[in-house]
Design a protein around this motif. Sequence first.
Motif, PDB file in Angstrom:
ATOM      1  N   TYR A 142       1.040  -1.543   0.657  1.00  8.69           N
ATOM      2  CA  TYR A 142       0.403   0.155   0.204  1.00  8.69           C
ATOM      3  C   TYR A 142       0.734   1.451  -0.042  1.00  8.69           C
ATOM      4  O   TYR A 142       0.743   2.604  -0.717  1.00  8.69           O
ATOM      5  N   VAL A 143       1.628   1.430   0.987  1.00 12.79           N
ATOM      6  CA  VAL A 143       2.836   2.261   0.658  1.00 12.79           C
ATOM      7  C   VAL A 143       2.958   2.344   0.299  1.00 12.79           C
ATOM      8  O   VAL A 143       3.583   4.476  -0.418  1.00 12.79           O
ATOM      9  N   ILE A 144       3.332   1.819  -1.453  1.00 13.65           N
ATOM     10  CA  ILE A 144       4.655   1.807  -2.711  1.00 13.65           C
ATOM     11  C   ILE A 144       3.807   2.458  -3.182  1.00 13.65           C
ATOM     12  O   ILE A 144       3.569   3.292  -4.241  1.00 13.65           O
ATOM     13  N   ILE A 145       1.977   1.993  -3.377  1.00 12.22           N
ATOM     14  CA  ILE A 145       1.316   2.343  -4.840  1.00 12.22           C
ATOM     15  C   ILE A 145       0.547   3.746  -3.960  1.00 12.22           C
ATOM     16  O   ILE A 145       0.922   4.631  -4.756  1.00 12.22           O
ATOM     17  N   TRP A 146       0.776   3.869  -2.860  1.00 10.55           N
ATOM     18  CA  TRP A 146      -0.291   4.594  -2.393  1.00 10.55           C
ATOM     19  C   TRP A 146       0.958   6.381  -2.451  1.00 10.55           C
ATOM     20  O   TRP A 146       1.019   7.577  -3.284  1.00 10.55           O
ATOM     21  N   LEU A 147       1.363   6.417  -2.082  1.00  7.61           N
ATOM     22  CA  LEU A 147       3.423   6.996  -2.074  1.00  7.61           C
ATOM     23  C   LEU A 147       3.653   7.485  -3.826  1.00  7.61           C
ATOM     24  O   LEU A 147       4.156   8.863  -4.050  1.00  7.61           O
ATOM     25  N   ASN A 151       1.148   7.269  -6.116  1.00  5.72           N
ATOM     26  CA  ASN A 151       0.369   7.841  -6.934  1.00  5.72           C
ATOM     27  C   ASN A 151       0.273   9.382  -6.692  1.00  5.72           C
ATOM     28  O   ASN A 151       0.479  10.718  -7.545  1.00  5.72           O
ATOM     29  N   VAL A 152       0.820   9.490  -5.387  1.00  3.92           N
ATOM     30  CA  VAL A 152       0.764  11.166  -4.677  1.00  3.92           C
ATOM     31  C   VAL A 152       1.556  11.893  -4.795  1.00  3.92           C
ATOM     32  O   VAL A 152       2.011  13.262  -5.413  1.00  3.92           O
ATOM     33  N   PRO A 165       1.822  14.067   3.044  1.00  2.50           N
ATOM     34  CA  PRO A 165       1.269  12.519   3.623  1.00  2.50           C
ATOM     35  C   PRO A 165       2.721  12.273   3.821  1.00  2.50           C
ATOM     36  O   PRO A 165       2.497  10.614   4.612  1.00  2.50           O
ATOM     37  N   LEU A 166       3.677  12.955   3.972  1.00  6.41           N
ATOM     38  CA  LEU A 166       4.851  12.233   5.189  1.00  6.41           C
ATOM     39  C   LEU A 166       4.584  12.197   6.358  1.00  6.41           C
ATOM     40  O   LEU A 166       4.597  11.359   7.270  1.00  6.41           O
ATOM     41  N   ILE A 167       3.851  12.973   6.883  1.00  7.15           N
ATOM     42  CA  ILE A 167       3.244  13.074   8.375  1.00  7.15           C
ATOM     43  C   ILE A 167       2.354  11.714   7.867  1.00  7.15           C
ATOM     44  O   ILE A 167       2.139  10.439   9.246  1.00  7.15           O
ATOM     45  N   ILE A 168       1.484  11.141   7.136  1.00  4.84           N
ATOM     46  CA  ILE A 168       1.138   9.735   7.249  1.00  4.84           C
ATOM     47  C   ILE A 168       1.775   8.241   7.116  1.00  4.84           C
ATOM     48  O   ILE A 168       1.685   7.937   8.006  1.00  4.84           O
ATOM     49  N   CYS A 169       2.795   8.690   6.212  1.00  3.62           N
ATOM     50  CA  CYS A 169       3.855   7.878   6.821  1.00  3.62           C
ATOM     51  C   CYS A 169       3.783   7.496   7.331  1.00  3.62           C
ATOM     52  O   CYS A 169       4.356   6.271   8.153  1.00  3.62           O
ATOM     53  N   LEU A 170       4.891   8.341   8.352  1.00  4.81           N
ATOM     54  CA  LEU A 170       5.618   8.732   9.344  1.00  4.81           C
ATOM     55  C   LEU A 170       4.492   8.287  10.525  1.00  4.81           C
ATOM     56  O   LEU A 170       4.839   7.162  11.795  1.00  4.81           O
ATOM     57  N   GLY A 171       3.246   8.434  10.336  1.00  2.00           N
ATOM     58  CA  GLY A 171       2.102   7.659  10.826  1.00  2.00           C
ATOM     59  C   GLY A 171       2.337   6.002  11.593  1.00  2.00           C
ATOM     60  O   GLY A 171       2.587   5.055  12.128  1.00  2.00           O
ATOM     61  N   SER A 223      12.664   2.292   5.354  1.00  2.00           N
ATOM     62  CA  SER A 223      13.399   2.467   4.418  1.00  2.00           C
ATOM     63  C   SER A 223      12.600   3.125   2.413  1.00  2.00           C
ATOM     64  O   SER A 223      13.371   3.599   1.099  1.00  2.00           O
ATOM     65  N   ILE A 224      11.254   2.403   2.994  1.00  2.00           N
ATOM     66  CA  ILE A 224      10.721   2.337   1.260  1.00  2.00           C
ATOM     67  C   ILE A 224      10.461   3.756   1.032  1.00  2.00           C
ATOM     68  O   ILE A 224      10.441   4.488  -0.217  1.00  2.00           O
ATOM     69  N   ILE A 225      10.150   4.276   1.766  1.00  2.00           N
ATOM     70  CA  ILE A 225       9.570   5.955   1.973  1.00  2.00           C
ATOM     71  C   ILE A 225      10.585   6.907   1.757  1.00  2.00           C
ATOM     72  O   ILE A 225      10.711   7.658   0.594  1.00  2.00           O
TER      73      ILE A 225
END
Length: 384
Positions: free
Chosen positions: A120-125, A127-128, A148-154, A173-175
């Motif tokens: 999910y992180v790969i396809i969502w980020l 796209n963003v 988006p970065l705050i959501i990733c950190l969450g 690492s992916i992020i």
Amino acid sequence: MRKLKYLDYWLLVPYLVLSIFGIVMVYSASADIGSQNGGSPLSYLIKQTIYVIMGLCILSFMTMMNINKLRNKNVLKYAGYAALGSLALLLVMGQTINGAAGWFHLGPISIQPAEFVKFYVIIWLANVIANRQDEIQLEGWWATMRWPLIICLGIVGLILLQPDLGGATINASIIFVMVLASGFNWKGAMLVFGGAFLSVVGILFPIVVKVSEMGFAKNNYQLQRIVAFINPFEHSQSVGQQLVNSYYALSNGGVFGVGWGNSIQKTGYLPEPNTDFIMAILAEELGLITALGIIALLFLIIIRTVLIGIRSNSAYQSLICYGTATYLTVQTLFNLGGVLGMLPITGVTFPFISYGGSSTWTLALVMGVVLNIGTRQKRYRLTH
């Protein structure tokens, strides 16, 4: 059927070889576990075979689908709700395995949401970032990407709270790599993240050594793993047992191995022989040469994925490839690092070879998308 000639076999063939080899090694590594638990020695073999067959179905679907459907706002929104909701729910009712409440127990199988979150992180980020390329250029990276970065950190924080250090680090690492690929100042990022990492290690390492000497880590599974990493032979009868017996397995195997099915360490000496430490069993039975061959096939997939990303004219597709390559690389290094005693044991499986439904299906999802992208590229080259 016409699509078959456009498939990227440099990706597909290693995927199939590794998946089949994984079934063979799961059977060898787990037969004794099944018998010792009062079950059938074939139990893990049957489950892993089913997981791989289902994974092939997932791979085929993802390869043939219209990739743009993954960018649908509703698909991403509800998948995001499911990802965050499942991670939050784990903190309340997750099944604890090896010190982390990271699983939902559903009948005969256990689902690990942190695995699917990687996809999910790969396809969502991707796209963003792809949708905001112009905004990043006009308004600056931080102004455009802070939420988006705050959501990733969450997401990473929820995984860390389980606590699942390995899963959190892989997602982080992916992020990190996808953020760098979005146009972020990589020199500044490396300076900040590198400085933070060295500071944490510089402070944490002496503390853990002191804690291990005082015996405070006995009831904390994560601290025990770090204690075992620092001095495994001093704790060979307790927290260092896995690493010490991993060393024995590697030593027994030598260059050519003791023969398939003949491992000594899998007979009760090495915990988790079919998951975290399956590469130690593989090296013991089939030797260094075979282990290096498996690693080479995996890195062929990684290199091919990066090349597909470089060749793509779509920022979205390139970012998916870079995120997938990071996922495979970091997970492989973490697993091998734990097996070789070069990193603390994090409970990370070896891609395609270790037992597990969640990891098998997540790998099928990401590989299916990369195959989809590679197929599109090959078709374009051959028809234009």
